[in-house]
Design a protein around this motif. Structure first.
Motif: not given
Length: 232
Positions: A77, A80, A107, A110-111, A113-114, A117-118, A123, A145
């Protein structure tokens, strides 16, 4: 070259700024870097900029999943936006993870990270800030996190913080074999070596390859950040 001896010096290659490229899918410099690492059968880590995962280009996701599945690379990561040297309304300077609120930093962290995953089914276990620009709010954000275990060039926290003891690029973006050899130390059990292959010229790659060849004459083992964490 050893790959598992506990008394070897661990080398962690930290390649920043991986992003989608509309011409080559991955930036040409990253393609060359990944091919080189694969050919040498060593390991490296790739810092992805989260917003690049908001594309719908399947070929980008397929390429990243293939890289991840090889076992030679860890994707981590890298924020973002990769926002550096922003300016607030009153003229105050800020970066994505410096001089911004802990909520904003959380935020953005986390964006990414998500999205990983998506879009990739991955991960992300490691974080490193754009420009390595961080503050105390970054500590507050990253502590929320749990799935992130490693913080590259971070602050003391509940994460495994890997510090910066030596460089490949002198100045940033320009690998320099002579200066690397001058500053290389065996006094640390690990070295995290930051690189920016997206920006390199042919000559820069030649300097980098000379550095890797030099390291391969030493008692070193290349490892990814999260694998290093798992061995602690």
């Amino acid at each position: 070259m050893p790959d598992s001896k506990s008394d070897s010096q661990w080398i962690i290659l930290k390649a920043d700024d991986l992003i989608y490229d509309s011409v080559h899918t991955l930036p040409a410099g990253f393609n060359k870097f990944i091919e080189y690492i694969s050919r040498k059968q060593i390991k490296a880590s790739l810092g992805i900029i989260g917003r690049s995962l908001e594309t719908d280009v399947t070929a980008y996701f397929d390429a990243l999943q293939e890289i991840h599945s090889s076992g030679l690379f860890e994707i981590w990561n890298h924020g973002y936006q990769h926002l550096l040297r922003g300016r607030k309304v009153r003229g105050e300077m800020f970066d994505e993870f410096q001089n911004t609120s802990s909520e904003y930093q959380y935020d953005n962290m986390l964006k990414t990270q998500q999205l990983a995953k998506t879009k990739l089914g991955i991960t992300l276990r490691t974080f490193g800030a754009p420009g390595n620009a961080i503050d105390d709010n970054t500590v507050k954000a990253i502590e929320q996190i749990d799935e992130i275990k490693v913080w590259l060039f971070g602050k003391p926290s509940g994460k495994l913080v890997l510090y910066r003891y030596c460089d490949i690029e002198y100045p940033t973006l320009k690998p320099d074999y002579s200066k690397f050899v001058e500053h290389y130390t065996t006094q640390r059990d690990y070295l995290v070596l930051q690189v920016h292959p997206k920006e390199w010229s042919k000559e820069d790659f030649m300097e980098f390859e000379k550095i890797i060849d030099f390291l391969l004459t030493k008692d070193v083992a290349f490892i990814t950040p999260y694998d290093f964490y798992l061995r602690r």
